[in-house]
Design a protein around this motif. Structure first.
Motif, PDB file in Angstrom:
ATOM      1  N   GLY A  18      36.798   0.417 -76.155  1.00  0.00           N
ATOM      2  CA  GLY A  18      36.931   1.447 -77.188  1.00  0.00           C
ATOM      3  C   GLY A  18      36.162   1.086 -78.445  1.00  0.00           C
ATOM      4  O   GLY A  18      35.558   1.954 -79.085  1.00  0.00           O
ATOM      5  N   ALA A  19      36.170  -0.197 -78.789  1.00  0.00           N
ATOM      6  CA  ALA A  19      35.462  -0.639 -79.987  1.00  0.00           C
ATOM      7  C   ALA A  19      33.964  -0.430 -79.854  1.00  0.00           C
ATOM      8  O   ALA A  19      33.296  -0.025 -80.815  1.00  0.00           O
ATOM      9  CB  ALA A  19      35.766  -2.115 -80.257  1.00  0.00           C
ATOM     10  N   VAL A  20      33.415  -0.692 -78.668  1.00  0.00           N
ATOM     11  CA  VAL A  20      31.985  -0.486 -78.440  1.00  0.00           C
ATOM     12  C   VAL A  20      31.634   0.993 -78.601  1.00  0.00           C
ATOM     13  O   VAL A  20      30.629   1.352 -79.218  1.00  0.00           O
ATOM     14  CB  VAL A  20      31.567  -0.999 -77.048  1.00  0.00           C
ATOM     15  N   THR A  21      32.474   1.856 -78.039  1.00  0.00           N
ATOM     16  CA  THR A  21      32.244   3.295 -78.158  1.00  0.00           C
ATOM     17  C   THR A  21      32.232   3.732 -79.615  1.00  0.00           C
ATOM     18  O   THR A  21      31.327   4.434 -80.079  1.00  0.00           O
ATOM     19  CB  THR A  21      33.338   4.070 -77.398  1.00  0.00           C
ATOM     20  N   TYR A  22      33.256   3.299 -80.355  1.00  0.00           N
ATOM     21  CA  TYR A  22      33.370   3.694 -81.763  1.00  0.00           C
ATOM     22  C   TYR A  22      32.198   3.136 -82.565  1.00  0.00           C
ATOM     23  O   TYR A  22      31.592   3.847 -83.389  1.00  0.00           O
ATOM     24  CB  TYR A  22      34.694   3.191 -82.338  1.00  0.00           C
ATOM     25  N   LEU A  23      31.866   1.867 -82.335  1.00  0.00           N
ATOM     26  CA  LEU A  23      30.817   1.220 -83.113  1.00  0.00           C
ATOM     27  C   LEU A  23      29.462   1.876 -82.869  1.00  0.00           C
ATOM     28  O   LEU A  23      28.697   2.120 -83.812  1.00  0.00           O
ATOM     29  CB  LEU A  23      30.757  -0.269 -82.762  1.00  0.00           C
ATOM     30  N   ILE A  79      18.356   2.445 -90.897  1.00  0.00           N
ATOM     31  CA  ILE A  79      17.684   2.699 -89.614  1.00  0.00           C
ATOM     32  C   ILE A  79      17.537   1.402 -88.832  1.00  0.00           C
ATOM     33  O   ILE A  79      17.746   1.361 -87.606  1.00  0.00           O
ATOM     34  CB  ILE A  79      16.314   3.366 -89.851  1.00  0.00           C
ATOM     35  N   ALA A  80      17.205   0.313 -89.527  1.00  0.00           N
ATOM     36  CA  ALA A  80      17.074  -0.990 -88.862  1.00  0.00           C
ATOM     37  C   ALA A  80      18.412  -1.431 -88.269  1.00  0.00           C
ATOM     38  O   ALA A  80      18.473  -1.946 -87.139  1.00  0.00           O
ATOM     39  CB  ALA A  80      16.554  -2.039 -89.848  1.00  0.00           C
ATOM     40  N   VAL A  81      19.484  -1.220 -89.022  1.00  0.00           N
ATOM     41  CA  VAL A  81      20.824  -1.575 -88.535  1.00  0.00           C
ATOM     42  C   VAL A  81      21.162  -0.783 -87.277  1.00  0.00           C
ATOM     43  O   VAL A  81      21.700  -1.328 -86.305  1.00  0.00           O
ATOM     44  CB  VAL A  81      21.880  -1.321 -89.630  1.00  0.00           C
ATOM     45  N   GLY A  96      21.671  -2.756 -84.058  1.00  0.00           N
ATOM     46  CA  GLY A  96      23.099  -2.819 -83.742  1.00  0.00           C
ATOM     47  C   GLY A  96      23.505  -2.061 -82.501  1.00  0.00           C
ATOM     48  O   GLY A  96      24.428  -2.493 -81.783  1.00  0.00           O
ATOM     49  N   TRP A  97      22.824  -0.947 -82.199  1.00  0.00           N
ATOM     50  CA  TRP A  97      23.262  -0.125 -81.064  1.00  0.00           C
ATOM     51  C   TRP A  97      23.203  -0.901 -79.743  1.00  0.00           C
ATOM     52  O   TRP A  97      24.200  -0.952 -79.021  1.00  0.00           O
ATOM     53  CB  TRP A  97      22.418   1.155 -80.984  1.00  0.00           C
ATOM     54  N   PRO A  98      22.086  -1.534 -79.391  1.00  0.00           N
ATOM     55  CA  PRO A  98      22.076  -2.276 -78.127  1.00  0.00           C
ATOM     56  C   PRO A  98      22.933  -3.543 -78.165  1.00  0.00           C
ATOM     57  O   PRO A  98      23.379  -4.029 -77.111  1.00  0.00           O
ATOM     58  CB  PRO A  98      20.594  -2.640 -77.938  1.00  0.00           C
ATOM     59  N   LEU A  99      23.195  -4.079 -79.362  1.00  0.00           N
ATOM     60  CA  LEU A  99      23.975  -5.313 -79.475  1.00  0.00           C
ATOM     61  C   LEU A  99      25.463  -5.067 -79.689  1.00  0.00           C
ATOM     62  O   LEU A  99      26.226  -6.023 -79.870  1.00  0.00           O
ATOM     63  CB  LEU A  99      23.433  -6.159 -80.640  1.00  0.00           C
TER      64      LEU A  99
END
Length: 439
Positions: free
Chosen positions: A127-132, A101-103, A107-110
């Motif tokens: 595309g990488a941002v979308t997938y990540l 949950i912390a990740v 990670g989502w905003p970063l």
């Protein structure tokens, strides 16, 4: 003596065989995703590659959730404390959920900043941002799978993780093909399919653990003391893994600065090295489970005997793998359609890869044995020492333009440093601490 050794061999293979199948699950996830996404274009495939590298790093750094849980559960099991073993496993699962949950929240905003580090083109980065970002929703499940795997390995069950891995891989492939090729959802569809498959795998593990807990009358709630203990025990393994990842990142960075041919040859050689490492690591998984159980039962002699036997297995398989690399070496450049400059470098580096295998076999086994013994603090120190040995060697290769062969020799020096530190530890008795909990 022979019947004892034969029985011990059977036990090692019983645990190591299925463990190998489970170990290759994550690479198979990424391979299947690549095969499907590759059909919709080069840019999406590049985006998948960048995001996958970030996720792979997350999994590798968090492997302590599986290894630490295996050792703790196996000790309790060896001491005849089934309830406490399950309680320890549940604490590990809760820790995994919390970290996941912390990740996700961090990670989502970063995600754009994480992707930017890789320096890809705008199209690939988008595309990488979308997938990540979509994949990060599967982070809690991904890490709970690691913890659940550790619980079952600690309970001497490596078959269930294999079944879960095969089922999750199959589901992942079907969903990705449907979402990407059928519904034309692109990288978002690929990420969604993978998240669903990971969540299904986590649910399976949770169901198995919950069933065992109900039978033993163990609470599924959060035990704060147990959670703190699990987190504290994980620190050493985290530092050990961080040192390992630093070596891999530095090696790739130095190879990349030697030119396109060097990085291409390095990647092919390292893919092969990683595959062999997975096979050798299966014996290390058996080492974690068996060592933890024997020390939990207070049987130092059996732990020592099993360790010696597994070292033998690791060395033998290392020799076999080394010879296999030598036999396959002339064919490898053609398998990857390597250009002449890449071919020349690869053929030389593969000689080093072959020579490393017997040493790697012993290193991986002893790493697993000491993890099973709960000797995480020493492993962290040993990992740091090996990193200290490697960094100057890698720096000299870079500064003096030593080339790819010199870089892989520096990598061999790191492997040798790990060999020395682990063998010295295993020859002594300080790691042979008995009891349900290592103190």
């Amino acid at each position: 003596m022979r019947p004892f050794l034969a029985a011990r061999d059977r036990e090692i293979l019983r645990l190591a065989g299925p463990a190998f199948g489970a170990l290759v699950a994550e690479p198979l996830f990424l391979l299947a995703d690549s095969a499907i996404v590759g059909r919709i274009g080069t840019v999406p495939l590049g985006g998948l590659g960048v995001a996958s590298q970030a996720l792979t790093t997350l999994v590798n750094v968090s492997i302590f959730l599986a290894y630490g849980t295996t050792a703790a559960v196996a000790r309790q099991l060896g001491a005849g404390r089934q309830r406490e073993a399950l309680r320890q496993g549940i604490d590990g699962v809760w820790l995994a959920a919390g970290i996941g949950i912390a990740v996700l929240l961090i990670g989502w905003p970063l995600a754009p900043q994480i992707v930017h580090v890789f320096g890809a083109s705008p199209g690939v980065s988008s595309g990488a941002v979308t997938y990540l970002r979509i994949s990060l929703f599967g982070a809690p499940s991904m890490l709970m799978v690691l913890a659940g795997t550790g619980v079952l390995r600690g309970l001497q069950d490596t078959k269930t993780p294999l079944l879960v891995s095969v089922a999750a891989f199959t589901l992942n492939t079907v969903l990705n093909a449907t979402f990407v090729l059928g519904l034309h959802l692109g990288l978002a569809g690929s990420a969604t399919g993978t998240v669903i498959a990971q969540s299904a795998g986590a649910a399976w593990y949770l169901a198995v653990v919950m069933r065992g807990a109900r039978r033993a009358g163990v609470s599924l709630g959060i035990d704060r003391a147990g959670l703190r203990a699990a987190a504290t025990a994980a620190v050493g393994l985290f530092m050990r893994t961080l040192a390992l990842q630093a070596v891999l990142v530095i090696t790739t960075a130095v190879a990349a600065r030697q030119g396109d041919a060097a990085i291409a040859a390095h990647q092919i050689a390292f893919r092969l090295w990683s595959l062999l490492a997975l096979a050798l690591d299966a014996i290390a998984i058996a080492g974690q489970a068996i060592t933890g159980r024997f020390l939990g039962a207070g049987d130092v002699a059996a732990a020592r005997a099993a360790t010696n036997r597994m070292i033998g297995w690791g060395a033998v398989y290392g020799v076999v793998f080394g010879l296999a690399v030598l036999v396959a070496r002339p064919l490898m450049p053609g398998m990857f359609a390597a250009a002449p400059p890449v071919r020349a470098l690869l053929l030389v580096v593969l000689l080093v890869v072959a020579a490393q295998q017997p040493v790697a076999g012993v290193v991986f086994v002893l790493d697993g044995v000491l993890i099973g013994a709960g000797d995480q603090r020493y492993l962290a120190v040993a990992g740091a020492l090996a990193l200290v040995v490697f960094i100057p060697a890698a720096w000299l290769v870079h500064v003096h333009h030593g080339g790819l062969l010199a870089l892989w020799l520096a990598y061999s020096l790191w492997l040798l440093a790990r060999f020395v530190t682990l063998v010295l530890r295993a020859r002594g008795n300080r790691w042979l601490v008995t009891g349900a909990v290592r103190k």
